[in-house]
Structures are given as C-alpha cells and as structure tokens.
Design an enzyme around this catalytic site. Sequence first.
Site, mmCIF file in Angstrom:
data_model
loop_
_atom_site.group_PDB
_atom_site.id
_atom_site.type_symbol
_atom_site.label_atom_id
_atom_site.label_comp_id
_atom_site.label_asym_id
_atom_site.label_seq_id
_atom_site.Cartn_x
_atom_site.Cartn_y
_atom_site.Cartn_z
ATOM 1 N N LYS A 1 31.248 3.363 -85.127
ATOM 2 C CA LYS A 1 30.829 4.652 -84.573
ATOM 3 C C LYS A 1 29.574 4.490 -83.707
ATOM 4 O O LYS A 1 28.996 3.418 -83.602
ATOM 5 C CB LYS A 1 30.596 5.647 -85.714
ATOM 6 C CG LYS A 1 31.832 5.889 -86.594
ATOM 7 C CD LYS A 1 33.004 6.368 -85.779
ATOM 8 C CE LYS A 1 34.201 6.790 -86.633
ATOM 9 N NZ LYS A 1 34.883 5.689 -87.302
ATOM 10 N N ASN A 2 29.122 5.602 -83.130
ATOM 11 C CA ASN A 2 27.983 5.551 -82.204
ATOM 12 C C ASN A 2 26.686 5.178 -82.904
ATOM 13 O O ASN A 2 25.907 4.370 -82.411
ATOM 14 C CB ASN A 2 27.815 6.895 -81.505
ATOM 15 C CG ASN A 2 28.988 7.235 -80.604
ATOM 16 O OD1 ASN A 2 30.141 6.953 -80.933
ATOM 17 N ND2 ASN A 2 28.713 7.835 -79.458
#
Length: 399
Positions: free
Chosen positions: A187-188
């Site tokens: 994920k980010n």
Amino acid sequence: MKIPFNKPYMTGKEAHYMYDAVHTGKISGNGKYTKKCQKYLKELFGFGKCLLTTSCTDALEMAAILIDIKPGDEVIMPSYTFVSTSNAFILRGAKIIFADSRKDHPGMDEDSLEDLITERTKAIVPVHYAGVACHMDKIMDLADRYNLFVIEDAAQAIDSYYTGRNGIKKALGSIGHLAAFSFHETKNIISGEGGMLAINDLHFAERAEIIWEKGTNRSAFFRGEVDKYGWVDIGSSFLPSDIIAAFLYAQVENIENIQCKRKELWNNYNNSFCGILDKVNKVQLPFVPEYASNNAHMYYLICSNAREREKLIDHLKTDGILAVFHYLSLHKSKFYEDKYEGEKLEVSESYSDYLVRLPLFYELTEMEQDKIIKSVLEFYNTYSIEEDNTHSLRRKVYK
C-alpha cells in the site's frame, strides 16, 4: 536490471521509532505510537475515531461484529475485490450478494445496487478500487432509504477523496458508518502488515474499543473510567503491537512526500500512454471520475483479451519487469461458485481476465520507469489484435 512489482519504502525513521517504542517499556498494543498514529490520521482525514488493527481484514471483521451481522443477513459488495472483503461477513454467517463492476472502472456499479436490495439486506460494502472513489452520494442515498449500513473498504484509498453533490470534499473512509484501511507492504503507507478501522458513526465507538480489546473494557480501565476491567462483549485481539505502530508512524508523518512521488510516477505512466495505447491499440487506461481524486495507489492497463494480457506479462518478464494481474472475481471462486445464485457478472469477469498492473513504488527510478514504458510501447508496436481474434476470449467493447 530487474524491476520488481513492488518494493517497500522506508523513510529512515522506522528503526528509530521502533527502538524508542522498545525503550518505553511497553510494546504491546495501544501504546505511545498507536495513540500517535490514531490521532494523526483522525485529524488529517476527519475520521470520527480511529483504531489501528493488525490488518485491514481485522478491521473488516470488527465492522461485521459492530453492525451485528447474523446468519441470513445479506451484504452487498463487488465481486471484483480481495477475499477479505467477503470473508469478514461470511464468518458471521452472512450471505454475500455480489455486484458487477462499472464498465469504465473496476469499482462496483453503483446503479446496479438497488435491484440487489432485499428485506434481508443489512449493509453495502463499497470498495474504492485503486483508491478511486465509488459514487458515495448514490450509495449513501440508498443506505438512508433502506436503513442500511455502509462500510467502506478503503484498503487502497488512504489520502484519496470524494467530492459530493454539495461540493464538499471528504476523505474516503470518512463517509460511511465505518471504514477499513490497509497498511500492507503493497500500500501507499505501510507497516508490513497492518490496518485501521475508522468509526464515523460514533454510537459504535465505545463498543468498537471493547471488541478491539478482546471483548473487555480494558481501555476504559486504563483511562480511570472504571475501577476494574472484565469480559463484557465478544471480541478478539485486533490491536497491533506498538512496535508495528512505531514503524507506521514514520510513514504517516511522511505521507505528503510519499504521495507526491507516487503521483509523479502515476502521471508519467498516464502521459506516456494516453493517446497511444487507448487510441491506437484499444487498451483501456485508468479512469478517474470528476468526483474522485487519484491517490496513485496503482497503475493498470486493461488489455483487449486474455491472450494479449498473457503475452504482455511474458514480454515484460523477458525484459526483467514484473507486472501482475489482480483479483479473480469472487463469485467464480472455488469456495463460492456453488453458492452463487445471481446473474453472470460479465464486467467483473472481464477485469479478472484482462487487467494488468505495472510496477509503482516510491523508489522506482526515472530510468526504471522509462524502461517499463518503452517495453510496453514496444510490445504494442508489434502486437496485433487480429492475431487473437480467433480466440474466444475477445473482450466485449463497451460503449
């Protein structure tokens, strides 16, 4: 030079904060860094209350408990999603009602939802695929009309926004009654494994904390609100170690920098392909509706047929580039296909067969991205759709 699909990014402060957490003398859940992360994210994005969890899966399971899912209840969600979205409610006995995807985006088709609602429907679970918002006004209107809960699966949607019909911009995960986020290493912002439950309907707040703490009122005890704590509800050990939270805090406080770089990479892909792949080669590029923002979680291409995708992935692999496909539609899964009673979900199945994700991570260099772009364009300079027209996997062209 081999280019991986993903490479976890470290800001440089993770080990320092983890060391600090260890030397506080408390490394179990709900410690110093857990509180810092929850406060930071709540204030940054306007969530009602935040509770870190060991995964997005755990956050979804907490949500299913909070809305009191029982056997026979129906929950509407897209088929094109990760298995955790469904499992959280299956574990409570729910029947999953799968919605098809949009023709312009892998997210759920909001206009199909009303026909799926029955007297047994308890909740709608919109999944903000690639961090791009579902049409939340439509979904919340349905929820209000039919007295349903909305649980946003915002696993991919940190720092992404929805602008409603009133012109007000809201962070994804702050609109539904509850929302689940992921901090998995893909994920980010990341903590290896990790997640968070956002509680926007605050009448769930007290019980959420109890479920989070194994069904006990332990948190209230440590705040001095009760003189002893005990078992007061169902629950589980959903809260992460403070060491995990310490790692996450280094990411959270650098979210602006991380997002700036990811958006730069995303825009470079899109600018390089727009007007070429979509016009000449009939490849579908990512679509971001006017009411949604783009948090640059992923960059994907939608090929014209399954054989084309297979050949593209093989071509990139030969060039030392790892590209991957994504979800297999859950209604077609080995576990659920015998249970599924709905209509054919043609659009969802097309994304399962034709979507390919390109590498996108903070430390992807300009040289590496140029190599990926060049390799994709070289493939389409030599690839001919006509060669695959004899195959039965040709994608329907949507108007």
